[in-house]
Design an enzyme around this catalytic site. Structure first.
Site, PDB file in Angstrom:
ATOM      1  N   LYS A 191       8.108 -10.455  -8.716  1.00 58.62           N
ATOM      2  CA  LYS A 191       6.651 -10.373  -8.580  1.00 58.62           C
ATOM      3  C   LYS A 191       5.960 -10.669  -9.915  1.00 58.62           C
ATOM      4  O   LYS A 191       6.463 -10.311 -10.983  1.00 58.62           O
ATOM      5  CB  LYS A 191       6.276  -8.970  -8.082  1.00 58.62           C
ATOM      6  N   SER A 267       0.774  -5.597  -2.033  1.00 53.86           N
ATOM      7  CA  SER A 267       0.408  -6.709  -2.886  1.00 53.86           C
ATOM      8  C   SER A 267       1.577  -7.596  -3.290  1.00 53.86           C
ATOM      9  O   SER A 267       1.391  -8.567  -4.025  1.00 53.86           O
ATOM     10  CB  SER A 267      -0.292  -6.183  -4.146  1.00 53.86           C
ATOM     11  N   GLY A 288       2.676   0.552  -5.578  1.00 57.05           N
ATOM     12  CA  GLY A 288       1.780   1.616  -6.013  1.00 57.05           C
ATOM     13  C   GLY A 288       1.082   2.300  -4.853  1.00 57.05           C
ATOM     14  O   GLY A 288       0.525   3.385  -5.010  1.00 57.05           O
ATOM     15  N   GLY A 289       1.091   1.629  -3.695  1.00 58.63           N
ATOM     16  CA  GLY A 289       0.482   2.206  -2.496  1.00 58.63           C
ATOM     17  C   GLY A 289       1.043   1.557  -1.252  1.00 58.63           C
ATOM     18  O   GLY A 289       0.340   1.349  -0.263  1.00 58.63           O
ATOM     19  N   GLY A 290       2.340   1.189  -1.331  1.00 51.85           N
ATOM     20  CA  GLY A 290       2.990   0.510  -0.212  1.00 51.85           C
ATOM     21  C   GLY A 290       3.286  -0.944  -0.479  1.00 51.85           C
ATOM     22  O   GLY A 290       3.729  -1.673   0.416  1.00 51.85           O
ATOM     23  N   SER A 291       3.095  -1.403  -1.715  1.00 55.57           N
ATOM     24  CA  SER A 291       3.135  -2.842  -1.992  1.00 55.57           C
ATOM     25  C   SER A 291       4.504  -3.481  -1.901  1.00 55.57           C
ATOM     26  O   SER A 291       4.610  -4.708  -1.876  1.00 55.57           O
ATOM     27  CB  SER A 291       2.532  -3.127  -3.365  1.00 55.57           C
TER      28      SER A 291
END
Length: 617
Positions: A191, A267, A288-291
């Site tokens: 990434k 993301s 960080g929140g499901g990425s």
């Protein structure tokens, strides 16, 4: 207990309407109170009325509690990282020596399947092909992926010579009979949030680190490279990670391999697209929140968000350091376990990584009742709060298989304050992003600028209360994963639950709106629904994994039930999600592998419509 999740009331903005809203919000939003109203409508003021007595937890990392050490320890049913890698490599060597080479995967054979590390390793060891030949095919496939209509757009930056240079070194090692590991010569994409030597770390923007390629690899990238992995470049991502669709007008928007008119999720969407389309078997994302888990689920692959602190963050761009951790996104569960074994562990230059116990992996099992007595917690009101009923139904089907074929036990549970916990996570992650990137706001695309303009109306008390809510959430999970007396008065103890199960995503992947491609999109309702089952793991630091549960079997309506152009297609992936106690990734890996076996029995993986895995092995 009252189930309190509810959809936010914020408007959906895209195209020129989004541009106009950003201009108003940035110029007069604070003065008119518009930012305040948008935050309130999104539920982000909900913590202000709570009189917390808890202290602040600013990072969910600590030594494992005593009643949890046993679950994380290496024992007779587990292997160390080195032991697991050796086992898989020895098995592959035995298959090569026994004449069990990789099956042909060429397009002309009419055969298709997701390739794995083992496939590449075996054809290299047998001499049927070389890493250089695979690298040359890979370069052709990357070019093809960007020439298709519409293009896949999984890769953001790559360099043919850097790829071939690594491939030549790998080929020599195989020729000398000295491959470094089972991943030697296997293509891996990283990434754009993570440093890779020779590449700019743009974080989904066109300006961050422009003209400043990384001088060294991030810690876990260096670990992969030391095991011979072929690092093929950087994958596309949602700009600064602030979104769950991966729609990025600043760079490009990747397409979902299962239907190119739908989003990949984000993301880490480029990583999901690359693996889901068969371009490579392994990718790295940051969650960080499901990425990691969102695009893995929506692209029909496997993804692990490790315990916070399990993987060194050295070399990651520090977007949201108290909730984010990097993890593997892979075509198969064996590959996910291999990558986890390589990248997990202590790093003397990252103090958070020093708290962890030894890394343990499950021994591969194919026997019935492998999960005998495993207690799977299900909060049914939460589990069934999905946009399309088929999502919950497919996940329940998989749970039934774990119970009937493998001896797992379903336990009804309730989790308090899900709404408050989710908003506390939102406040935390965006505040940390604002702190890092506030000086660059005017360079971002309109969707990122809108989010930042809205969130900039939050106050110090919001962040403080969010960390108090984090303490409360952690205390509850410690009780949920803790031990209790199996029978009152007896010495034997069992966990209340070993894992918590949910769907990965509460809805199928949404269609890409044409206006969003040029200006972006702000759809907080969709964001909240997609992140519904994700935030608990990030906010409290526990690990989570997504496995393929099945595929949509019929065209589903949008949430209004009215047939529109936004209807969802059949054949879209549906993921099932499991969370375990801190440091217990081995349990999740075992469950994910068994889910993979059960999916194979139920009909197997469906071929993506956009398939690039046409390597001649």
């Amino acid at each position: 207990m009252t189930y309190d999740l509810k959809d936010p009331a914020t408007p959906i903005l895209r195209g020129r309407l989004l541009v106009a809203a950003v201009n108003v919000l940035e110029r007069v939003g604070g003065a008119t109170g518009l930012s305040w109203f948008l935050c309130r409508d999104a539920g982000l003021h909900c913590l202000r009325a709570i009189d917390y007595t808890e202290g602040l937890t600013t990072s969910p990392v600590w030594p494992p509690a005593e009643n949890m050490v046993k679950a994380a320890a290496v024992n007779e049913s587990t292997l160390s990282s080195d032991g697991y890698l050796k086992l898989v490599q020895d098995e592959a060597d035995a298959e090569v020596n026994g004449g069990a080479g990789s099956e042909s995967s060429t397009a002309s054979s009419g055969n298709w399947r997701f390739l794995s590390c083992r496939d590449f390793y075996k054809v290299y060891r047998s001499g049927r092909t070389t890493p250089v030949e695979i690298a040359e095919q890979l370069v052709g496939l990357i070019k093809k992926s960007d020439e298709d209509s519409p293009p896949l757009r999984a890769m953001w930056s790559w360099d043919k010579e850097l790829i071939l240079e690594q491939a030549r070194a790998s080929a020599k090692r195989y020729k000398d009979g000295q491959p470094l590991s089972i991943v030697d010569g296997v293509p891996v994409v990283v990434k754009d949030e993570v440093d890779v030597q020779g590449y700019e770390t743009g974080v989904g923007t066109t300006f961050l680190n422009k003209g400043k390629p990384a001088l060294e690899d991030a810690h876990f990238v260096a670990q992969l490279r030391a095991h011979g992995a072929l690092i093929i470049g950087k994958s596309t991502m949602h700009e600064i990670g602030l979104g769950i669709t991966n729609c990025n007008p600043s760079t490009c928007t990747p397409r979902n391999p299962y239907h190119v008119d739908h989003h990949t999720g984000g993301s880490s969407g480029g990583s999901g697209a690359a693996v889901g389309a068969g371009l490579c078997p392994i990718a790295i994302g940051c969650d960080g929140g499901g990425s990691v888990r969102i695009p893995s689920s929506l692209c029909g692959i496997y993804g692990l968000k490790p315990t916070h602190g399990r993987v060194s963050s050295r070399g990651e761009y520090p977007l949201a350091p108290t909730v984010a951790v990097s993890g593997p996104m892979c075509a198969t569960m064996e590959d996910l376990a291999i990558v986890y074994a390589i990248i997990a562990g202590k790093d003397g230059h990252d103090s958070f990584s020093l708290y962890q116990p030894n890394v343990a992996l499950p021994k591969p099992v194919s026997t019935p009742r492998a999960l005998d007595g495993l207690r799977i917690g299900v909060y049914r009101r939460w589990f069934e709060d999905v946009t399309q009923k088929e999502v919950a139904a497919k996940c329940y089907d998989m749970l039934d298989r774990l119970v009937q074929h493998h001896g797992a036990v379903l336990v009804d549970i309730e989790i308090p304050e899900l709404f408050q916990s989710g908003k506390a996570h939102n406040i935390t992650i965006v505040t940390e992003m604002l702190t890092k990137l506030n000086d660059h706001r005017n360079k971002l695309n309109h969707q990122s600028r809108l989010e930042m303009a809205m969130m900039s109306s939050l106050e110090t008390r919001d962040y403080v209360k969010a960390q108090q809510q984090r303490t409360r959430d952690i205390q509850f999970l410690k009780k949920l994963f803790g031990l209790r007396k199996a029978v009152p008065g007896e010495e034997s103890e069992v966990p209340v639950v070993d894992v918590i199960a949910t769907p990965t995503i509460a809805k199928l992947p949404t269609r890409i709106h044409p206006d969003a491609l040029h200006f972006g999109e702000s759809n907080y309702r969709n964001t909240a629904k997609v992140m519904q089952f994700m935030m608990q793991a990030n906010f409290t630091g526990i690990p989570g994994i997504t496995a393929v549960a099945g595929y949509s079997s019929e065209t589903a309506k949008d949430s209004s039930g009215v047939s529109t152009a936004a209807d969802y297609e059949s054949g879209l992936p549906i993921g099932i999600h499991f969370m375990s106690q801190w440091w217990d990734e081995k349990r999740l890996i075992q469950i994910g592998a068994i889910c993979e076996q059960e999916l194979a029995k139920a009909g197997g993986r469906q071929k993506p419509r956009l398939w690039l895995g046409q390597y001649a092995l």
